[in-house]
Each structure stands twice: as structure tokens, then as C-alpha cells.
Design an enzyme around this catalytic site. Sequence first.
Site, mmCIF file in Angstrom:
data_model
loop_
_atom_site.group_PDB
_atom_site.id
_atom_site.type_symbol
_atom_site.label_atom_id
_atom_site.label_comp_id
_atom_site.label_asym_id
_atom_site.label_seq_id
_atom_site.Cartn_x
_atom_site.Cartn_y
_atom_site.Cartn_z
ATOM 1 N N ASP A 23 0.740 -1.279 0.000
ATOM 2 C CA ASP A 23 0.041 0.091 -0.004
ATOM 3 C C ASP A 23 0.682 1.208 0.071
ATOM 4 O O ASP A 23 0.943 2.041 0.959
ATOM 5 C CB ASP A 23 -0.994 -0.097 1.246
ATOM 6 C CG ASP A 23 -1.820 -1.282 1.089
ATOM 7 O OD1 ASP A 23 -2.425 -1.593 0.181
ATOM 8 O OD2 ASP A 23 -2.370 -1.569 2.157
ATOM 9 N N LEU A 73 -8.473 -4.883 -6.816
ATOM 10 C CA LEU A 73 -8.863 -3.901 -7.592
ATOM 11 C C LEU A 73 -10.696 -3.554 -7.435
ATOM 12 O O LEU A 73 -10.980 -2.463 -7.749
ATOM 13 C CB LEU A 73 -8.886 -3.949 -9.233
ATOM 14 C CG LEU A 73 -7.275 -4.201 -9.507
ATOM 15 C CD1 LEU A 73 -7.165 -4.370 -11.040
ATOM 16 C CD2 LEU A 73 -6.380 -3.060 -8.934
ATOM 17 N N LYS A 74 -11.217 -4.564 -6.573
ATOM 18 C CA LYS A 74 -12.520 -4.442 -6.164
ATOM 19 C C LYS A 74 -13.443 -3.862 -7.267
ATOM 20 O O LYS A 74 -14.113 -3.019 -7.389
ATOM 21 C CB LYS A 74 -12.617 -3.344 -5.039
ATOM 22 C CG LYS A 74 -11.957 -3.848 -3.650
ATOM 23 C CD LYS A 74 -11.984 -3.037 -2.680
ATOM 24 C CE LYS A 74 -11.373 -3.195 -1.423
ATOM 25 N NZ LYS A 74 -9.953 -3.292 -1.510
ATOM 26 N N THR A 127 -13.269 -4.590 6.205
ATOM 27 C CA THR A 127 -12.991 -4.576 7.764
ATOM 28 C C THR A 127 -12.987 -3.432 8.300
ATOM 29 O O THR A 127 -12.898 -3.266 9.470
ATOM 30 C CB THR A 127 -11.433 -5.382 7.575
ATOM 31 O OG1 THR A 127 -10.558 -4.712 6.894
ATOM 32 C CG2 THR A 127 -11.738 -6.909 7.165
#
Length: 242
Positions: A23, A73-74, A127
Amino acid sequence: MNADALTQQQAATARERLIVALDFATIREAEELVTTLGDGVSFYKIGLELAYGGGLPFAQDLIKDGKQVFLDLKLHDIAPTVSRACAQIAGLGARFLTVHAYPHTMKAAKLAATGSTLRLLGVTVLTSYDDHDLAGAGYAYGVRDLVARRAVQAREAGLDGLILSAEEVGAVRARFGQDMILVTPGIRPAGTNAGDQKRTKTPAAAIAAGADYLVVGRPVTQARNPRSAAAAIIAEIAAVQS
């Protein structure tokens, strides 16, 4: 999930079950961490931030170097767009790709990925969300019920697995057995800060609950010694799975 994929999942070593989240905003930062971790880590996640900063060519470089890659990549759009995007991604050589667990999205992605080695994971509930967040967004379900509903829909759509927190893993594993790959973010070793995560577990607790793979970002990437931090998590996984 086909038999070959299931066999590979069951045979995964402790090192292979840790997915380190890259990230970062730049490829340089990601490269530095990969170099630091060396052969201690074999699986990396590339999310939206890095993907938009040259992450897809970098993913191919990692794959050429023998690493496994999870493209987080959702995807979620109208079915034709999801299908075409998924078909493009399938050619990159990544192991996992995430799509949001909406029925039309999952079905379109599955159709496009059929025949490739790409494994599709449905994102259930992030989450960083709890029941209050879902209610504020207009959902009629709490976290556990929504995860359960989306797990059923993902199975019906033929997806290979799910993204869910370790809090829901046990119930989903009990319902589906080994038929789905369960990947859990929100992993926090004992004594580390939860940050923006609301549904967290330790590596040992997540594996014991039935998780196949753990996605870990800041506890490794922001550690004073990332290699040692990763090694400690792998040791914790090994202790539970042995």
C-alpha cells in the site's frame, strides 16, 4: 473451485499464506520493501493506490521474479465493463483478483475469467466497516448477515473465494467447508494498533478460525524491521497449521 486449485490451497506453506499489502504511492517504495523482504515473502497485494501509480506493470515484474500477486482492484460496474476489464486482467498472470460481491458483477467476472488461472475473490464487507456503518449506508443487514448472504451469492456465481474479516471466517468455513478460498485482511499481531480497522484478529486467531490467506499491510510495511515482522507472522501461522 476446481480440484487443482483446491489442492494448491491445501498445500500452501505458512510463507505462502502471508500476503503483504504493498500500500504505497510509488513503485520505488514498493520495490524497496520487496527487496528488504527478499525470499522471506512470496505473495504480494497491489491495491488501488499503487495500481494507479504503475502497479500493473510492476505486478508483471513480480510475477516474472517468481512472486505471486493479488490484484485488489475491487471491480464493480455494469456487467459488460466488468467482464471486459476482468478479461484484460486475466492476461497479466496474477493469482487473485477482487470484485465486489454483487451478483451481476460476480457473474460477469466469472464468465470473463473462465479458462484462465485467475482466481476471483468476492469482497463481502470491508473490515473498516461495522453494523453502524452499514446502517448509515442504507443496508438492511448487519455485518454477519450481509457477509453470509454475499457468501451464498458468491458460491452461486462460481467465485473461487471471499474477502472477509476473521470474525466471519468460522461461520463461512463451517457452511462451505473447503469449497471456497477465504482471505482475511484486518490482521493485527498482538500489541499492534488497529488503525482504521474495526474487525480485526491476530494471525493465529484468523488461521485457527479457518482463513486460508492473511493480508497484512502496516504491521509489516511500517515495522522497524519489516523482514523480522513478516517472519514473526509466518511463524505464528506455522504454529497453528502444524
